[in-house]
Write a protein that holds these residues in place. Structure first.
Motif, PDB file in Angstrom:
ATOM      1  N   ASP A 130      -0.284  14.887   1.551  1.00 41.96           N
ATOM      2  CA  ASP A 130      -0.945  13.723   2.131  1.00 41.96           C
ATOM      3  C   ASP A 130      -0.395  12.402   1.614  1.00 41.96           C
ATOM      4  O   ASP A 130      -0.736  11.346   2.145  1.00 41.96           O
ATOM      5  N   GLU A 131       0.436  12.441   0.586  1.00 41.03           N
ATOM      6  CA  GLU A 131       0.977  11.198   0.044  1.00 41.03           C
ATOM      7  C   GLU A 131       2.234  10.774   0.804  1.00 41.03           C
ATOM      8  O   GLU A 131       2.656  11.432   1.754  1.00 41.03           O
ATOM      9  N   LEU A 132       2.840   9.659   0.386  1.00 43.72           N
ATOM     10  CA  LEU A 132       3.891   9.014   1.175  1.00 43.72           C
ATOM     11  C   LEU A 132       5.223   8.931   0.432  1.00 43.72           C
ATOM     12  O   LEU A 132       6.044   8.050   0.715  1.00 43.72           O
ATOM     13  N   ASP A 133       5.475   9.855  -0.503  1.00 36.28           N
ATOM     14  CA  ASP A 133       6.711   9.799  -1.288  1.00 36.28           C
ATOM     15  C   ASP A 133       7.958   9.717  -0.406  1.00 36.28           C
ATOM     16  O   ASP A 133       8.859   8.909  -0.655  1.00 36.28           O
ATOM     17  N   LEU A 134       8.030  10.570   0.617  1.00 35.94           N
ATOM     18  CA  LEU A 134       9.232  10.620   1.449  1.00 35.94           C
ATOM     19  C   LEU A 134       9.314   9.424   2.392  1.00 35.94           C
ATOM     20  O   LEU A 134      10.411   8.936   2.687  1.00 35.94           O
ATOM     21  N   MET A 135       8.189   8.923   2.855  1.00 34.34           N
ATOM     22  CA  MET A 135       8.221   7.719   3.689  1.00 34.34           C
ATOM     23  C   MET A 135       8.715   6.528   2.876  1.00 34.34           C
ATOM     24  O   MET A 135       9.503   5.709   3.370  1.00 34.34           O
ATOM     25  N   ILE A 136       8.266   6.409   1.632  1.00 33.64           N
ATOM     26  CA  ILE A 136       8.741   5.332   0.757  1.00 33.64           C
ATOM     27  C   ILE A 136      10.256   5.405   0.614  1.00 33.64           C
ATOM     28  O   ILE A 136      10.971   4.403   0.781  1.00 33.64           O
ATOM     29  N   ALA A 137      10.756   6.603   0.315  1.00 28.08           N
ATOM     30  CA  ALA A 137      12.199   6.773   0.117  1.00 28.08           C
ATOM     31  C   ALA A 137      12.974   6.490   1.395  1.00 28.08           C
ATOM     32  O   ALA A 137      14.059   5.889   1.360  1.00 28.08           O
ATOM     33  N   ALA A 138      12.424   6.909   2.547  1.00 34.66           N
ATOM     34  CA  ALA A 138      13.099   6.673   3.825  1.00 34.66           C
ATOM     35  C   ALA A 138      13.191   5.178   4.130  1.00 34.66           C
ATOM     36  O   ALA A 138      14.240   4.676   4.552  1.00 34.66           O
ATOM     37  N   ILE A 139      12.093   4.463   3.930  1.00 30.41           N
ATOM     38  CA  ILE A 139      12.082   3.016   4.189  1.00 30.41           C
ATOM     39  C   ILE A 139      13.102   2.311   3.309  1.00 30.41           C
ATOM     40  O   ILE A 139      13.869   1.449   3.769  1.00 30.41           O
ATOM     41  N   LYS A 140      13.142   2.669   2.041  1.00 27.68           N
ATOM     42  CA  LYS A 140      14.103   2.039   1.132  1.00 27.68           C
ATOM     43  C   LYS A 140      15.542   2.380   1.516  1.00 27.68           C
ATOM     44  O   LYS A 140      16.427   1.518   1.458  1.00 27.68           O
ATOM     45  N   ARG A 141      15.771   3.630   1.906  1.00 25.12           N
ATOM     46  CA  ARG A 141      17.150   4.056   2.206  1.00 25.12           C
ATOM     47  C   ARG A 141      17.733   3.306   3.395  1.00 25.12           C
ATOM     48  O   ARG A 141      18.921   2.979   3.407  1.00 25.12           O
ATOM     49  N   VAL A 142      16.898   3.010   4.415  1.00 24.34           N
ATOM     50  CA  VAL A 142      17.422   2.315   5.596  1.00 24.34           C
ATOM     51  C   VAL A 142      17.189   0.808   5.522  1.00 24.34           C
ATOM     52  O   VAL A 142      17.558   0.075   6.443  1.00 24.34           O
ATOM     53  N   GLY A 146      -1.130  -8.620  13.204  1.00 24.40           N
ATOM     54  CA  GLY A 146      -1.740  -7.788  14.232  1.00 24.40           C
ATOM     55  C   GLY A 146      -0.969  -6.533  14.553  1.00 24.40           C
ATOM     56  O   GLY A 146      -1.046  -6.033  15.676  1.00 24.40           O
ATOM     57  N   ARG A 147      -0.230  -5.993  13.618  1.00 23.17           N
ATOM     58  CA  ARG A 147       0.529  -4.771  13.865  1.00 23.17           C
ATOM     59  C   ARG A 147      -0.239  -3.537  13.401  1.00 23.17           C
ATOM     60  O   ARG A 147      -1.153  -3.623  12.583  1.00 23.17           O
ATOM     61  N   THR A 148       0.176  -2.389  13.937  1.00 22.41           N
ATOM     62  CA  THR A 148      -0.376  -1.104  13.515  1.00 22.41           C
ATOM     63  C   THR A 148       0.749  -0.269  12.928  1.00 22.41           C
ATOM     64  O   THR A 148       1.802  -0.098  13.553  1.00 22.41           O
ATOM     65  N   TYR A 149       0.515   0.238  11.736  1.00 22.83           N
ATOM     66  CA  TYR A 149       1.508   1.042  11.023  1.00 22.83           C
ATOM     67  C   TYR A 149       1.031   2.491  10.993  1.00 22.83           C
ATOM     68  O   TYR A 149      -0.024   2.792  10.419  1.00 22.83           O
ATOM     69  N   LEU A 150       1.781   3.375  11.633  1.00 20.88           N
ATOM     70  CA  LEU A 150       1.467   4.798  11.601  1.00 20.88           C
ATOM     71  C   LEU A 150       2.171   5.393  10.388  1.00 20.88           C
ATOM     72  O   LEU A 150       3.403   5.428  10.323  1.00 20.88           O
ATOM     73  N   LEU A 151       1.380   5.819   9.425  1.00 19.32           N
ATOM     74  CA  LEU A 151       1.885   6.236   8.123  1.00 19.32           C
ATOM     75  C   LEU A 151       2.217   7.724   8.161  1.00 19.32           C
ATOM     76  O   LEU A 151       1.339   8.562   8.386  1.00 19.32           O
ATOM     77  N   LEU A 152       3.476   8.046   7.948  1.00 19.64           N
ATOM     78  CA  LEU A 152       3.970   9.421   8.037  1.00 19.64           C
ATOM     79  C   LEU A 152       3.907  10.060   6.652  1.00 19.64           C
ATOM     80  O   LEU A 152       4.695   9.727   5.764  1.00 19.64           O
ATOM     81  N   ASN A 153       2.964  10.975   6.475  1.00 20.85           N
ATOM     82  CA  ASN A 153       2.800  11.561   5.150  1.00 20.85           C
ATOM     83  C   ASN A 153       3.900  12.580   4.851  1.00 20.85           C
ATOM     84  O   ASN A 153       4.759  12.869   5.692  1.00 20.85           O
ATOM     85  N   TYR A 191       0.829  -1.208   0.000  1.00 20.64           N
ATOM     86  CA  TYR A 191       0.000   0.000   0.000  1.00 20.64           C
ATOM     87  C   TYR A 191       0.864   1.258   0.000  1.00 20.64           C
ATOM     88  O   TYR A 191       0.637   2.185  -0.787  1.00 20.64           O
ATOM     89  N   ILE A 192       1.850   1.303   0.899  1.00 21.29           N
ATOM     90  CA  ILE A 192       2.695   2.494   1.022  1.00 21.29           C
ATOM     91  C   ILE A 192       3.330   2.840  -0.322  1.00 21.29           C
ATOM     92  O   ILE A 192       3.347   4.007  -0.741  1.00 21.29           O
ATOM     93  N   GLN A 193       3.832   1.829  -1.024  1.00 20.89           N
ATOM     94  CA  GLN A 193       4.501   2.084  -2.302  1.00 20.89           C
ATOM     95  C   GLN A 193       3.567   2.669  -3.356  1.00 20.89           C
ATOM     96  O   GLN A 193       4.029   3.307  -4.309  1.00 20.89           O
ATOM     97  N   SER A 194       2.271   2.464  -3.182  1.00 22.02           N
ATOM     98  CA  SER A 194       1.310   2.970  -4.170  1.00 22.02           C
ATOM     99  C   SER A 194       0.959   4.432  -3.953  1.00 22.02           C
ATOM    100  O   SER A 194       0.330   5.049  -4.820  1.00 22.02           O
ATOM    101  N   ARG A 195       1.357   5.007  -2.806  1.00 20.82           N
ATOM    102  CA  ARG A 195       0.917   6.351  -2.451  1.00 20.82           C
ATOM    103  C   ARG A 195       1.984   7.387  -2.808  1.00 20.82           C
ATOM    104  O   ARG A 195       2.740   7.857  -1.970  1.00 20.82           O
TER     105      ARG A 195
END
Length: 275
Positions: free
Chosen positions: A79-91, A104-111, A49-53
């Motif tokens: 409101d989109e997740l461009d920077l979160m996508i890049a951050a996840i990939k970078r680390v 059963g996890r909760t993901y807080l999506l940082l826009n 989902y994150i990658q689609s935003r």
């Protein structure tokens, strides 16, 4: 949206209550804010989902967006997740969001707005680098983190880990308005010496507090003032309301935040390497 009623041990940790005998408020079938009667993302992972935003707007000749713009031509969608996508990939944290062993996890999506801005404790870029991304500057999200130092990337890892909760949290997880329920995150606490300097990573994971807004009982609050957390977490202006709720994935649930939250200052993690 399917009705999920999860009874968690964490509800027995409610602050100021002497027992778990508190009556639940009337149950509501809380809808996700996905503009659908169904759960359109229930068969994909949070990472799918994150990658689609991504911001669906044209870029300039150098493949860059404007951070803020009065035109539709180069606008960067906060409101989109461009920077979160890049951050996840970078680390290299793709697996944390793509795992399916635990549903059963909760993901807080940082826009995108959570990364930009001029708040030294709430906006991710300024909190880590000391300066904001200026209005109307241009950015290529995919390469933005390439030149960050290992110490800066370690703080970025800490932020991402704190925004993954080890339990499934939605409105019915919190029994009534204005009551705090504590959960664990994927971020270790930091052990401090007598002077408050960081010494090592703890074996205990950092807590995060959820509550329901008394005036708008649908809205989840995170680390609200008065929650049973240290002052480094629940001080005024460090709390946050969920911006959009209940994105159900096959490995958990997601909620959008427009500002990051914390347990301890992320600068404490600068020289304490995280996996």
């Amino acid at each position: 949206m399917k009705t999920y009623i999860k009874i968690l041990l964490a509800t027995c940790m409610v602050a100021t209550l002497g027992s778990c005998s508190l009556d639940l408020q009337e149950q509501f079938n809380y809808k996700g804010e996905t503009y659908s009667e169904e759960d359109p993302f229930e068969n994909i992972t949070a990472w799918d989902y994150i990658q689609s935003r991504v911001s669906n707007t044209p870029r300039d000749a150098n493949n860059r967006f404007k951070l803020q713009s009065n035109t539709n031509e180069l606008g960067f969608n906060g409101d989109e997740l461009d920077l979160m996508i890049a951050a996840i990939k970078r680390v290299g944290y793709e697996d944390l969001y793509n795992q399916t062993a635990n549903s059963g996890r909760t993901y807080l999506l940082l826009n995108n707005n959570a990364f930009t801005g001029n708040n030294s404790t709430r906006d991710i870029v300024r909190a880590i680098r000391g300066s904001q991304l200026a209005d109307n500057s241009t950015i290529e999200p995919e390469t933005y983190f390439d030149n960050w130092t290992p110490e800066q990337l370690n703080q970025l890892k800490a932020i991402l880990r704190y925004h993954i909760v080890t339990d499934y949290v939605e409105q019915r997880t919190v029994p009534t308005a204005n009551v705090f329920v504590l959960f664990k995150t994927l971020l270790p606490k930091v052990n401090l010496d007598a002077l408050g300097a960081p010494v090592s990573l703890s074996n205990d994971m950092a807590d995060i507090a959820f509550s329901r807004d008394g005036d708008a009982r649908f809205t989840l609050r995170v680390n609200d003032v008065g929650s049973p957390l240290p002052a480094t977490a629940n001080t005024a202006n460090l709390d946050e309301s969920v911006r959009r709720h209940n994105y159900v994935f096959n490995n958990g649930i997601g909620h959008y935040l427009q500002e990051m939250v914390r347990y301890q200052p992320y600068t404490l993690y600068t020289n304490l390497p995280l996996d």
